[in-house]
Design a protein around this motif. Structure first.
Motif, PDB file in Angstrom:
ATOM      1  N   ALA A 136      -6.694   6.495 -12.121  1.00  0.00           N
ATOM      2  CA  ALA A 136      -5.819   7.641 -12.425  1.00  0.00           C
ATOM      3  C   ALA A 136      -6.459   8.462 -13.539  1.00  0.00           C
ATOM      4  CB  ALA A 136      -4.437   7.145 -12.858  1.00  0.00           C
ATOM      5  N   CYS A 137      -6.342   9.795 -13.439  1.00  0.00           N
ATOM      6  CA  CYS A 137      -7.041  10.627 -14.424  1.00  0.00           C
ATOM      7  C   CYS A 137      -6.153  10.968 -15.621  1.00  0.00           C
ATOM      8  CB  CYS A 137      -7.602  11.890 -13.779  1.00  0.00           C
ATOM      9  SG  CYS A 137      -6.333  12.957 -13.116  1.00  0.00           S
ATOM     10  N   GLU A 138      -4.842  10.915 -15.457  1.00  0.00           N
ATOM     11  CA  GLU A 138      -3.923  11.167 -16.579  1.00  0.00           C
ATOM     12  C   GLU A 138      -2.851  10.105 -16.563  1.00  0.00           C
ATOM     13  OE1 GLU A 138      -1.976  14.957 -17.081  1.00  0.00           O
ATOM     14  OE2 GLU A 138      -3.710  15.977 -16.235  1.00  0.00           O
ATOM     15  N   LEU A 139      -2.611   9.487 -17.724  1.00  0.00           N
ATOM     16  CA  LEU A 139      -1.569   8.461 -17.842  1.00  0.00           C
ATOM     17  C   LEU A 139      -0.486   8.969 -18.776  1.00  0.00           C
ATOM     18  CD1 LEU A 139      -3.845   5.342 -18.602  1.00  0.00           C
ATOM     19  CD2 LEU A 139      -2.996   6.065 -16.365  1.00  0.00           C
ATOM     20  N   TRP A 140       0.736   9.021 -18.273  1.00  0.00           N
ATOM     21  CA  TRP A 140       1.883   9.432 -19.078  1.00  0.00           C
ATOM     22  C   TRP A 140       2.994   8.412 -18.883  1.00  0.00           C
ATOM     23  CZ3 TRP A 140       2.737  14.729 -21.125  1.00  0.00           C
ATOM     24  CH2 TRP A 140       1.639  15.577 -20.933  1.00  0.00           C
ATOM     25  N   GLY A 141       3.846   8.279 -19.893  1.00  0.00           N
ATOM     26  CA  GLY A 141       4.969   7.373 -19.726  1.00  0.00           C
ATOM     27  C   GLY A 141       6.090   7.691 -20.680  1.00  0.00           C
ATOM     28  N   VAL A 142       7.299   7.305 -20.264  1.00  0.00           N
ATOM     29  CA  VAL A 142       8.466   7.462 -21.134  1.00  0.00           C
ATOM     30  C   VAL A 142       9.223   6.133 -21.132  1.00  0.00           C
ATOM     31  CG1 VAL A 142       9.832   8.516 -19.272  1.00  0.00           C
ATOM     32  CG2 VAL A 142      10.500   8.885 -21.619  1.00  0.00           C
ATOM     33  N   ASP A 143       9.628   5.687 -22.318  1.00  0.00           N
ATOM     34  CA  ASP A 143      10.388   4.433 -22.449  1.00  0.00           C
ATOM     35  C   ASP A 143      11.308   4.558 -23.656  1.00  0.00           C
ATOM     36  OD1 ASP A 143       9.890   1.292 -21.324  1.00  0.00           O
ATOM     37  OD2 ASP A 143      10.965   1.487 -23.234  1.00  0.00           O
ATOM     38  N   LEU A 144      12.439   3.876 -23.548  1.00  0.00           N
ATOM     39  CA  LEU A 144      13.479   3.960 -24.578  1.00  0.00           C
ATOM     40  C   LEU A 144      13.098   3.255 -25.878  1.00  0.00           C
ATOM     41  CD1 LEU A 144      16.519   4.812 -24.844  1.00  0.00           C
ATOM     42  CD2 LEU A 144      17.118   2.577 -23.916  1.00  0.00           C
ATOM     43  N   SER A 145      12.271   2.229 -25.774  1.00  0.00           N
ATOM     44  CA  SER A 145      12.123   1.278 -26.886  1.00  0.00           C
ATOM     45  C   SER A 145      10.828   1.487 -27.692  1.00  0.00           C
ATOM     46  CB  SER A 145      12.163  -0.137 -26.300  1.00  0.00           C
ATOM     47  OG  SER A 145      11.462  -1.039 -27.088  1.00  0.00           O
ATOM     48  N   GLU A 146      10.991   1.579 -29.015  1.00  0.00           N
ATOM     49  CA  GLU A 146       9.785   1.712 -29.875  1.00  0.00           C
ATOM     50  C   GLU A 146       8.926   0.451 -29.794  1.00  0.00           C
ATOM     51  OE1 GLU A 146      12.804   1.951 -31.647  1.00  0.00           O
ATOM     52  OE2 GLU A 146      12.931   4.081 -32.220  1.00  0.00           O
ATOM     53  N   GLU A 147       9.592  -0.713 -29.702  1.00  0.00           N
ATOM     54  CA  GLU A 147       8.838  -1.971 -29.621  1.00  0.00           C
ATOM     55  C   GLU A 147       7.959  -1.981 -28.373  1.00  0.00           C
ATOM     56  OE1 GLU A 147       8.432  -4.595 -31.614  1.00  0.00           O
ATOM     57  OE2 GLU A 147       9.622  -3.510 -33.101  1.00  0.00           O
ATOM     58  N   GLN A 148       8.519  -1.468 -27.267  1.00  0.00           N
ATOM     59  CA  GLN A 148       7.729  -1.419 -26.040  1.00  0.00           C
ATOM     60  C   GLN A 148       6.558  -0.462 -26.204  1.00  0.00           C
ATOM     61  OE1 GLN A 148       8.280  -3.918 -24.285  1.00  0.00           O
ATOM     62  NE2 GLN A 148       9.626  -3.508 -22.575  1.00  0.00           N
ATOM     63  N   HIS A 189       0.820  -1.231   0.000  1.00  0.00           N
ATOM     64  CA  HIS A 189       0.000   0.000   0.000  1.00  0.00           C
ATOM     65  C   HIS A 189       0.853   1.280   0.000  1.00  0.00           C
ATOM     66  CE1 HIS A 189      -3.290  -2.708   0.785  1.00  0.00           C
ATOM     67  NE2 HIS A 189      -2.671  -3.149   1.857  1.00  0.00           N
ATOM     68  N   LEU A 190       1.756   1.396  -0.932  1.00  0.00           N
ATOM     69  CA  LEU A 190       2.620   2.578  -0.981  1.00  0.00           C
ATOM     70  C   LEU A 190       1.961   3.749  -1.703  1.00  0.00           C
ATOM     71  CD1 LEU A 190       6.064   0.912  -1.775  1.00  0.00           C
ATOM     72  CD2 LEU A 190       5.170   1.639   0.429  1.00  0.00           C
ATOM     73  N   PHE A 191       0.999   3.449  -2.569  1.00  0.00           N
ATOM     74  CA  PHE A 191       0.483   4.494  -3.463  1.00  0.00           C
ATOM     75  C   PHE A 191      -0.589   5.392  -2.852  1.00  0.00           C
ATOM     76  CE2 PHE A 191       2.718   2.170  -6.715  1.00  0.00           C
ATOM     77  CZ  PHE A 191       3.092   3.157  -7.601  1.00  0.00           C
ATOM     78  N   ASP A 192      -1.035   5.119  -1.638  1.00  0.00           N
ATOM     79  CA  ASP A 192      -2.151   5.896  -1.072  1.00  0.00           C
ATOM     80  C   ASP A 192      -3.270   5.931  -2.100  1.00  0.00           C
ATOM     81  OD1 ASP A 192      -0.467   6.357   1.104  1.00  0.00           O
ATOM     82  OD2 ASP A 192       0.344   8.154   0.187  1.00  0.00           O
ATOM     83  N   GLN A 193      -3.667   7.156  -2.488  1.00  0.00           N
ATOM     84  CA  GLN A 193      -4.794   7.245  -3.433  1.00  0.00           C
ATOM     85  C   GLN A 193      -4.301   7.427  -4.871  1.00  0.00           C
ATOM     86  OE1 GLN A 193      -7.922  10.010  -2.297  1.00  0.00           O
ATOM     87  NE2 GLN A 193      -8.458  10.093  -4.465  1.00  0.00           N
ATOM     88  N   ILE A 194      -4.875   6.669  -5.793  1.00  0.00           N
ATOM     89  CA  ILE A 194      -4.515   6.798  -7.212  1.00  0.00           C
ATOM     90  C   ILE A 194      -5.653   7.477  -7.987  1.00  0.00           C
ATOM     91  CG2 ILE A 194      -3.977   5.474  -9.313  1.00  0.00           C
ATOM     92  CD1 ILE A 194      -2.689   3.342  -7.420  1.00  0.00           C
ATOM     93  N   LYS A 195      -6.868   7.293  -7.467  1.00  0.00           N
ATOM     94  CA  LYS A 195      -8.050   7.856  -8.148  1.00  0.00           C
ATOM     95  C   LYS A 195      -7.890   9.367  -8.363  1.00  0.00           C
ATOM     96  CE  LYS A 195     -13.091   7.464  -7.714  1.00  0.00           C
ATOM     97  NZ  LYS A 195     -13.341   7.220  -9.100  1.00  0.00           N
ATOM     98  N   ASN A 196      -8.145   9.768  -9.600  1.00  0.00           N
ATOM     99  CA  ASN A 196      -8.082  11.181 -10.010  1.00  0.00           C
ATOM    100  C   ASN A 196      -6.677  11.796  -9.930  1.00  0.00           C
ATOM    101  OD1 ASN A 196     -10.812  11.276 -10.602  1.00  0.00           O
ATOM    102  ND2 ASN A 196     -11.331  11.717  -8.462  1.00  0.00           N
ATOM    103  N   LYS A 197      -5.662  10.964  -9.867  1.00  0.00           N
ATOM    104  CA  LYS A 197      -4.289  11.477  -9.817  1.00  0.00           C
ATOM    105  C   LYS A 197      -3.660  11.407 -11.211  1.00  0.00           C
ATOM    106  CE  LYS A 197      -4.276  11.922  -5.303  1.00  0.00           C
ATOM    107  NZ  LYS A 197      -4.467  13.211  -4.697  1.00  0.00           N
ATOM    108  N   SER A 198      -2.767  12.352 -11.474  1.00  0.00           N
ATOM    109  CA  SER A 198      -2.020  12.314 -12.734  1.00  0.00           C
ATOM    110  C   SER A 198      -0.718  11.568 -12.481  1.00  0.00           C
ATOM    111  CB  SER A 198      -1.758  13.716 -13.254  1.00  0.00           C
ATOM    112  OG  SER A 198      -1.233  14.498 -12.223  1.00  0.00           O
ATOM    113  N   VAL A 199      -0.459  10.552 -13.325  1.00  0.00           N
ATOM    114  CA  VAL A 199       0.686   9.673 -13.065  1.00  0.00           C
ATOM    115  C   VAL A 199       1.607   9.602 -14.278  1.00  0.00           C
ATOM    116  CG1 VAL A 199      -0.700   8.268 -11.476  1.00  0.00           C
ATOM    117  CG2 VAL A 199      -0.397   7.492 -13.826  1.00  0.00           C
TER     118      VAL A 199
END
Ligand code: SAM
Length: 252
Positions: free
Chosen positions: A70-82, A41-51
């Motif tokens: 979560a209300c916004e999903l963002w991500g960064v990754d090195l690989s196009e395949e991923q 339970h490290l994340f506390d509340q995720i609802k309506n959070k931007s991550v």
């Protein structure tokens, strides 16, 4: 090897091996045989959070975030395949997926995110201080950075005929190469770093450390013995020392 050469080589190799990591190392799991988010339970509340996820891989952790509201999903990754795999995992969910090194400032919004997290990806960075400064800049005040990675002792431990021993000096930090990652023609350069290096670099980047967890075996393995095994990850080994370090740090 220069940092840019490492990134070019690792990117090529990640494009080759990404199919081995579809749904592996994804929330609610923090790592091999380790306790899961359902226990920690490290994340506390995720609802309506931007991550924002650093190293989103196959996108399964982002999908978990979406399922938790979560209300916004963002991500960064090195690989196009991923990225292609993550797009398919997210199956039409609205997510801002970038294909870039976590080390680069690609213009992600600053002071924007409630949560930045990374499941078995942050240790791939060639520049830990710079990456942590960037992560810190993406968070709102009060926001959390939660990440998991191989326990720093792990790459030093060797196993032969069921006997575990220290194969290299824990004092020795720096890059090392795995020539055939996942048995493929995919050389990867990683960095050995001490637990104190992660903690001190987080502090230097401006974080307050809230929790440091050296994993124990997750509840789902209760009652399972774990036969003697020389594999890199095994329940047998996990019962003797942590597979995973998990850190929660906060921007105050
Ligand atoms: C074990 S996977 C992470 C899996 C992910 N947590 C999931 O839910 O599927 C590690 C990821 O780190 C990415 N990676 C490696 N080096 C990177 C870097 N320098 N910058 C950004 N991503 C990187 C790889 O492309 C890979 O997708």
């Amino acid at each position: 090897m220069h940092m840019n050469e490492i990134l070019t080589e690792n990117k090529k190799s990640w494009n080759t091996v990404s199919h081995h990591f579809n749904g592996v190392d994804a929330l609610p799991s923090y790592g091999p045989f380790a306790q899961s988010e359902d226990e920690l339970h490290l994340f506390d509340q995720i609802k309506n959070k931007s991550v924002l996820e650093i190293g989103y891989g196959s996108g399964h952790s982002l999908r978990y975030m979406a399922e938790q509201g979560a209300c916004e999903l963002w991500g960064v990754d090195l690989s196009e395949e991923q990225r292609l795999t993550a797009e398919s995992t997210l199956n039409g969910l609205n997510a801002n997926l970038f294909c870039a090194p976590m080390e680069d400032d690609i213009g992600l919004p600053k002071e924007h995110f409630d949560i930045v997290y990374s499941i078995f990806a942050i240790g791939w960075t060639t520049d830990l201080p710079g990456t942590l400064r960037l992560v810190h800049s993406y968070l709102k005040n009060g926001g959390s950075f939660i990440f998991s990675w191989d326990h720093p002792l792990y790459p030093h431990m060797q196993m032969e005929n069921g006997r575990i021993y220290l194969g290299s000096s824990y004092q020795q930090e720096g890059p090392y190469t795995i020539e055939r990652f996942k048995g493929e023609d995919a050389p990867m350069v990683l960095h050995k770093r001490k637990l104190s290096t992660y903690i001190n670099e987080l502090i230097k980047a401006g974080f307050t450390i809230e929790q440091v967890i050296e994993s124990d075996v997750g509840e789902r393995f209760d009652g399972t013995e774990g036969e003697v095994s020389d594999r890199y990850y095994s329940l047998y080994k996990a019962r003797q020392y942590p597979t995973t370090m998990i850190i929660k740090a906060v921007k105050m």
